[in-house]
Design a protein around this motif. Structure first.
Motif, mmCIF file in Angstrom:
data_model
loop_
_atom_site.group_PDB
_atom_site.id
_atom_site.type_symbol
_atom_site.label_atom_id
_atom_site.label_comp_id
_atom_site.label_asym_id
_atom_site.label_seq_id
_atom_site.Cartn_x
_atom_site.Cartn_y
_atom_site.Cartn_z
ATOM 1 N N VAL A 31 -26.071 63.915 110.351
ATOM 2 C CA VAL A 31 -27.313 63.626 109.841
ATOM 3 C C VAL A 31 -27.124 62.005 109.665
ATOM 4 N N LEU A 34 -28.486 60.150 112.651
ATOM 5 C CA LEU A 34 -29.950 60.294 112.868
ATOM 6 C C LEU A 34 -30.644 58.793 112.805
ATOM 7 N N GLU A 35 -31.442 58.476 113.774
ATOM 8 C CA GLU A 35 -32.198 57.283 113.875
ATOM 9 C C GLU A 35 -33.254 57.249 112.510
ATOM 10 N N THR A 110 -27.305 66.781 114.780
ATOM 11 C CA THR A 110 -27.630 65.612 115.403
ATOM 12 C C THR A 110 -29.055 65.854 116.172
ATOM 13 N N ASN A 111 -29.049 67.049 116.651
ATOM 14 C CA ASN A 111 -30.503 67.341 117.535
ATOM 15 C C ASN A 111 -31.752 67.403 116.364
ATOM 16 N N HIS A 113 -33.228 64.909 115.264
ATOM 17 C CA HIS A 113 -33.983 63.746 115.531
ATOM 18 C C HIS A 113 -35.502 64.176 116.058
ATOM 19 N N CYS A 207 -35.841 73.052 118.397
ATOM 20 C CA CYS A 207 -34.517 72.115 118.280
ATOM 21 C C CYS A 207 -33.427 72.989 118.284
#
Ligand code: GTP
Ligand code: MG
Length: 255
Positions: A31, A34-35, A110-111, A113, A207
């Protein structure tokens, strides 16, 4: 809702969890990549393992409930902590968007986002992750999912593909619309019904997430029974509210 073209708000991840010492470090680390996410708050809801210490070492702010209070209470604790931090930080561009994350996603987090842009760009007030089929099949027969889906449909007219998915990105306004949250495992259904009921927009986003799935053993059965009870309560309370507001329009009913 954030103004399209306005300054981008940061996002804070809130992770409610219990007994996730084996998975929480990987989830927090994912997490943190994440941008837009600049805070990760883990709420350890009375774990009997090292969840809190492991989460702290992985880089999260950690709040501990001395006693188990349920998923909704843990999310509320996390958001309260975040708002306190923001008040101490002083004026920014406004309260952060919230990213609710289960503690057992590990690297697949990570997905997540994909949940953020629709909310940041003002196209949705809450996004909900839909998950692919999991590597290990669950032990349930879909009773709770059906109860939740049909209840949401009845109350809002909207059909959720995965009504119990806990991975959500939402604005501060959407969170307020659903506060106080429906207790325990009713939280997801309560959020969806209340956010839609406030005239805000909800969107499901596929996701690629993988989590520990409750099995057929007694623990899994107890988990599903508690989920059923909490989802039923969340729906019943909202049906009652709807009935009361038909009888006395304009009066706020917080049952
Ligand atoms: N606050 C809080 N969180 C919990 C509790 N029990 C589990 N959790 C967390 O809630 C999240 C989801 O719980 P899971 O047990 O994975 O349940 P689930 O994924 O919704 O259910 P299944 O799909 O049936 O496996 C995880 O982050 C858990 O650590 C609890 O008693 N309190
Ligand atoms: Mg899970």
């Amino acid at each position: 809702m954030s103004a399209p073209g306005g300054p981008a708000r940061a996002v804070a991840a809130i992770i409610p969890c219990k007994d996730e010492a084996d998975r929480i470090a990987a989830t927090v680390e994912a997490v943190l990549t994440l941008e837009g996410v600049d805070r990760v708050v883990v709420v350890d809801d009375g774990s009997s393992d090292d969840t809190a210490a492991v989460a702290h070492a992985a880089g999260a702010d950690v709040i501990v409930h001395a006693r188990n209070a349920g998923k909704a209470a843990a999310l509320e604790t996390g958001v309260r902590h975040l708002r306190g931090l923001e008040a101490a930080e002083g004026a920014g561009v406004g309260p952060r968007h919230l990213l609710f994350v289960d503690g057992d996603l590990e690297g697949s987090a990570t997905n997540l986002h994909v949940l953020v842009p629709p909310v940041r760009d003002g196209r949705a007030d809450m996004t909900i992750a839909t998950l692919p089929a999991q590597k290990v099949a669950g032990g349930g027969r879909g009773f709770v999912v059906r109860l939740a889906r049909e209840g949401i449909e009845d109350l809002t007219g909207w059909t959720a593909v995965q009504p119990l998915s806990g991975m959500r990105c939402l604005t501060a306004e959407a969170f307020e619309a659903a506060s106080p949250l429906a207790p325990g495992w009713g939280v997801e259904v309560g959020l969806t019904v209340d956010v839609l009921g406030a005239g805000l927009r909800v969107e499901e986003v596929p996701c690629e997430l993988h989590h520990r799935v409750s099995g057929k053993d007694w623990r899994g059965q107890v988990h599903r029974a508690m989920q059923y009870r909490d989802v039923w309560r969340a729906l019943t309370r909202r049906r009652l509210r709807r009935a009361l507001s038909k009888r006395a329009p304009g009066v706020a009913h917080r049952i």
